[in-house]
Design a protein around this motif. Structure first.
Motif, PDB file in Angstrom:
ATOM      1  N   ALA A  53      22.974 -18.189  -6.267  1.00 31.18           N
ATOM      2  CA  ALA A  53      22.430 -17.216  -5.314  1.00 31.18           C
ATOM      3  C   ALA A  53      21.496 -17.902  -4.329  1.00 31.18           C
ATOM      4  CB  ALA A  53      21.688 -16.106  -6.057  1.00 31.18           C
ATOM      5  N   LEU A  54      21.367 -17.303  -3.157  1.00 24.89           N
ATOM      6  CA  LEU A  54      20.431 -17.779  -2.150  1.00 24.89           C
ATOM      7  C   LEU A  54      19.210 -16.879  -2.028  1.00 24.89           C
ATOM      8  CD1 LEU A  54      22.932 -18.792   0.692  1.00 24.89           C
ATOM      9  CD2 LEU A  54      21.886 -20.255  -1.072  1.00 24.89           C
ATOM     10  N   HIS A  55      19.354 -15.608  -2.398  1.00 27.11           N
ATOM     11  CA  HIS A  55      18.253 -14.650  -2.287  1.00 27.11           C
ATOM     12  C   HIS A  55      18.283 -13.705  -3.481  1.00 27.11           C
ATOM     13  CE1 HIS A  55      17.283 -15.425   2.043  1.00 27.11           C
ATOM     14  NE2 HIS A  55      18.556 -15.819   2.043  1.00 27.11           N
ATOM     15  N   ALA A  56      17.092 -13.233  -3.871  1.00 28.66           N
ATOM     16  CA  ALA A  56      16.946 -12.140  -4.830  1.00 28.66           C
ATOM     17  C   ALA A  56      15.959 -11.142  -4.249  1.00 28.66           C
ATOM     18  CB  ALA A  56      16.435 -12.652  -6.173  1.00 28.66           C
ATOM     19  N   VAL A  57      16.285  -9.866  -4.348  1.00 31.89           N
ATOM     20  CA  VAL A  57      15.410  -8.838  -3.799  1.00 31.89           C
ATOM     21  C   VAL A  57      15.013  -7.863  -4.899  1.00 31.89           C
ATOM     22  CG1 VAL A  57      16.326  -9.020  -1.462  1.00 31.89           C
ATOM     23  CG2 VAL A  57      17.365  -7.407  -3.068  1.00 31.89           C
ATOM     24  N   SER A  58      13.857  -7.251  -4.703  1.00 36.64           N
ATOM     25  CA  SER A  58      13.358  -6.266  -5.638  1.00 36.64           C
ATOM     26  C   SER A  58      12.533  -5.267  -4.844  1.00 36.64           C
ATOM     27  CB  SER A  58      12.511  -6.938  -6.727  1.00 36.64           C
ATOM     28  OG  SER A  58      12.130  -5.994  -7.713  1.00 36.64           O
ATOM     29  N   GLY A  59      12.056  -4.238  -5.523  1.00 38.24           N
ATOM     30  CA  GLY A  59      11.224  -3.243  -4.862  1.00 38.24           C
ATOM     31  C   GLY A  59      10.444  -2.453  -5.884  1.00 38.24           C
ATOM     32  N   ALA A  60       9.291  -1.933  -5.463  1.00 34.35           N
ATOM     33  CA  ALA A  60       8.462  -1.136  -6.363  1.00 34.35           C
ATOM     34  C   ALA A  60       7.595  -0.210  -5.537  1.00 34.35           C
ATOM     35  CB  ALA A  60       7.580  -2.032  -7.234  1.00 34.35           C
ATOM     36  N   HIS A  61       7.316   0.980  -6.097  1.00 35.48           N
ATOM     37  CA  HIS A  61       6.402   1.892  -5.425  1.00 35.48           C
ATOM     38  C   HIS A  61       5.026   1.249  -5.287  1.00 35.48           C
ATOM     39  CE1 HIS A  61       9.131   5.377  -6.775  1.00 35.48           C
ATOM     40  NE2 HIS A  61       9.242   5.241  -5.468  1.00 35.48           N
ATOM     41  N   ASP A  62       4.297   1.675  -4.282  1.00 33.30           N
ATOM     42  CA  ASP A  62       2.996   1.057  -4.011  1.00 33.30           C
ATOM     43  C   ASP A  62       2.020   1.207  -5.172  1.00 33.30           C
ATOM     44  OD1 ASP A  62       2.753   3.786  -3.655  1.00 33.30           O
ATOM     45  OD2 ASP A  62       1.808   3.674  -1.683  1.00 33.30           O
ATOM     46  N   HIS A  63       2.251   2.192  -6.052  1.00 36.35           N
ATOM     47  CA  HIS A  63       1.357   2.385  -7.188  1.00 36.35           C
ATOM     48  C   HIS A  63       1.819   1.657  -8.450  1.00 36.35           C
ATOM     49  CE1 HIS A  63       4.338   5.135  -8.857  1.00 36.35           C
ATOM     50  NE2 HIS A  63       4.327   5.818  -7.719  1.00 36.35           N
ATOM     51  N   ASN A  64       2.981   1.006  -8.382  1.00 38.78           N
ATOM     52  CA  ASN A  64       3.533   0.322  -9.558  1.00 38.78           C
ATOM     53  C   ASN A  64       2.987  -1.099  -9.624  1.00 38.78           C
ATOM     54  OD1 ASN A  64       5.028  -0.623 -11.702  1.00 38.78           O
ATOM     55  ND2 ASN A  64       6.963   0.222 -10.989  1.00 38.78           N
ATOM     56  N   THR A  65       1.724  -1.205 -10.006  1.00 37.59           N
ATOM     57  CA  THR A  65       1.037  -2.493 -10.022  1.00 37.59           C
ATOM     58  C   THR A  65       1.711  -3.497 -10.937  1.00 37.59           C
ATOM     59  OG1 THR A  65      -1.050  -1.355  -9.579  1.00 37.59           O
ATOM     60  CG2 THR A  65      -1.185  -3.621 -10.390  1.00 37.59           C
ATOM     61  N   ALA A  66       2.192  -3.051 -12.088  1.00 42.73           N
ATOM     62  CA  ALA A  66       2.793  -3.974 -13.047  1.00 42.73           C
ATOM     63  C   ALA A  66       4.013  -4.672 -12.463  1.00 42.73           C
ATOM     64  CB  ALA A  66       3.168  -3.229 -14.325  1.00 42.73           C
ATOM     65  N   SER A  67       4.902  -3.903 -11.838  1.00 42.50           N
ATOM     66  CA  SER A  67       6.113  -4.492 -11.258  1.00 42.50           C
ATOM     67  C   SER A  67       5.777  -5.418 -10.094  1.00 42.50           C
ATOM     68  CB  SER A  67       7.060  -3.387 -10.792  1.00 42.50           C
ATOM     69  OG  SER A  67       8.223  -3.940 -10.205  1.00 42.50           O
ATOM     70  N   LEU A  68       4.863  -4.993  -9.244  1.00 44.66           N
ATOM     71  CA  LEU A  68       4.478  -5.829  -8.107  1.00 44.66           C
ATOM     72  C   LEU A  68       3.827  -7.127  -8.567  1.00 44.66           C
ATOM     73  CD1 LEU A  68       3.071  -3.022  -5.787  1.00 44.66           C
ATOM     74  CD2 LEU A  68       5.188  -4.314  -5.440  1.00 44.66           C
ATOM     75  N   THR A  69       3.045  -7.054  -9.635  1.00 42.91           N
ATOM     76  CA  THR A  69       2.399  -8.250 -10.166  1.00 42.91           C
ATOM     77  C   THR A  69       3.430  -9.240 -10.687  1.00 42.91           C
ATOM     78  OG1 THR A  69       0.383  -7.039 -10.750  1.00 42.91           O
ATOM     79  CG2 THR A  69       0.778  -9.120 -11.895  1.00 42.91           C
ATOM     80  N   VAL A  70       4.454  -8.738 -11.399  1.00 35.85           N
ATOM     81  CA  VAL A  70       5.512  -9.613 -11.886  1.00 35.85           C
ATOM     82  C   VAL A  70       6.209 -10.296 -10.713  1.00 35.85           C
ATOM     83  CG1 VAL A  70       7.783  -9.656 -12.998  1.00 35.85           C
ATOM     84  CG2 VAL A  70       5.903  -8.395 -14.051  1.00 35.85           C
ATOM     85  N   SER A  71       6.537  -9.536  -9.681  1.00 36.69           N
ATOM     86  CA  SER A  71       7.243 -10.102  -8.529  1.00 36.69           C
ATOM     87  C   SER A  71       6.431 -11.208  -7.868  1.00 36.69           C
ATOM     88  CB  SER A  71       7.552  -9.005  -7.509  1.00 36.69           C
ATOM     89  OG  SER A  71       8.464  -8.064  -8.033  1.00 36.69           O
ATOM     90  N   ARG A  72       5.173 -10.953  -7.643  1.00 36.61           N
ATOM     91  CA  ARG A  72       4.338 -11.949  -6.955  1.00 36.61           C
ATOM     92  C   ARG A  72       4.123 -13.177  -7.838  1.00 36.61           C
ATOM     93  NH1 ARG A  72       3.488  -9.328  -2.533  1.00 36.61           N
ATOM     94  NH2 ARG A  72       2.954  -7.117  -2.492  1.00 36.61           N
ATOM     95  N   LYS A  73       4.010 -12.975  -9.141  1.00 30.90           N
ATOM     96  CA  LYS A  73       3.857 -14.105 -10.051  1.00 30.90           C
ATOM     97  C   LYS A  73       5.079 -15.010 -10.009  1.00 30.90           C
ATOM     98  CE  LYS A  73       2.804 -15.121 -14.916  1.00 30.90           C
ATOM     99  NZ  LYS A  73       2.502 -14.524 -16.239  1.00 30.90           N
ATOM    100  N   LEU A  74       6.246 -14.422  -9.804  1.00 32.15           N
ATOM    101  CA  LEU A  74       7.490 -15.188  -9.783  1.00 32.15           C
ATOM    102  C   LEU A  74       7.834 -15.727  -8.397  1.00 32.15           C
ATOM    103  CD1 LEU A  74       9.570 -12.964 -12.219  1.00 32.15           C
ATOM    104  CD2 LEU A  74       8.674 -15.255 -12.668  1.00 32.15           C
TER     105      LEU A  74
END
Length: 229
Positions: free
Chosen positions: A145-166
């Motif tokens: 793959a060349l890209h991976a995308v994800s998304g999370a509601h602005d209040h979903n801190t846990a998911s956003l934290t995982v994404s930024r950590k990765l």
């Protein structure tokens, strides 16, 4: 008539992803039932809806059935041009959640999307990071793959934290109607180069070679290895 093993017709059943704490694979019927029970027990605080499609608003028994039917439906309509791989996540042999990865026209676009959930009793233990890291390794190291995308509601801190950590970077916003109100979703994107710079979780992939045609990928894309680490 001679009985043929499932792998003869469905090589995805041999795919295994392993991290220091977790194993991810297609669920058997008992594991799928356990996943349905996890959904029935609750995935998040009922006062907040983290999913754009609010499937968890159903009654517990219906949530369990919906999980089973969703997995079966994804198996039934699988095509190399449009696929959704939903893996059960096991910690110490116990089903704790599910991690999905999907793509359309992967052979051309080389882009995947991810989504996941954990049972409430298994949240806050770092498992979400490892399970996402596992499918990112599958995508980038295994499928090319060349890209991976994800998304999370602005209040979903846990998911956003995982994404930024990765290593994901901001990729815009979307607005959705959820429970009759406007909801903001942050889009995130990770390139192959960014993944290489930030990957920290060791992942082993087994049984991939026979699965490549199902993903619209080739051995050239993945380096031709049946086991990647």
């Amino acid at each position: 008539m001679t009985s043929l093993p499932l792998l003869t017709h469905w090589p995805l059943a041999s795919l295994r992803l392993t991290t220091p704490q977790l194993e991810l694979r297609l669920p058997d019927l008992d594991e799928l039932a356990a996943l349905g029970s996890l959904a029935a027990d609750g995935v998040h605080d009922p006062a907040v809806q983290p999913f754009t499609v609010p499937w968890t608003d159903a009654e517990p028994a219906q949530r369990a059935r919906d999980v089973l039917q969703y997995h079966w439906r994804c198996w039934g309509v699988w095509q190399p041009e449009d696929w959704v791989l939903n893996l059960v996540v096991l910690h110490g042999g116990i089903v704790v959640g599910t991690q999905g990865i999907s793509a359309r026209d992967f052979a051309v676009c080389r882009e995947v999307s991810t989504g996941s959930w954990l049972g409430r009793a298994h949240q806050g233990r770092g498992l979400g990071t490892e399970m996402r890291a596992a499918v990112l390794h599958l995508a980038f190291a295994g499928l090319g793959a060349l890209h991976a995308v994800s998304g999370a509601h602005d209040h979903n801190t846990a998911s956003l934290t995982v994404s930024r950590k990765l290593g994901y970077r901001d990729d815009g916003v979307e607005r959705h109607a959820v429970r009759g109100a406007a909801a903001v979703v942050y889009r995130l994107r990770l390139t192959a180069e960014q993944w290489q710079e930030t990957q920290q979780v060791p992942v082993e992939v087994e049984g991939l070679a026979a699965c490549l045609p199902s993903f619209g990928a080739t051995s050239h894309d993945s380096g031709g290895q049946d086991r990647t680490a």
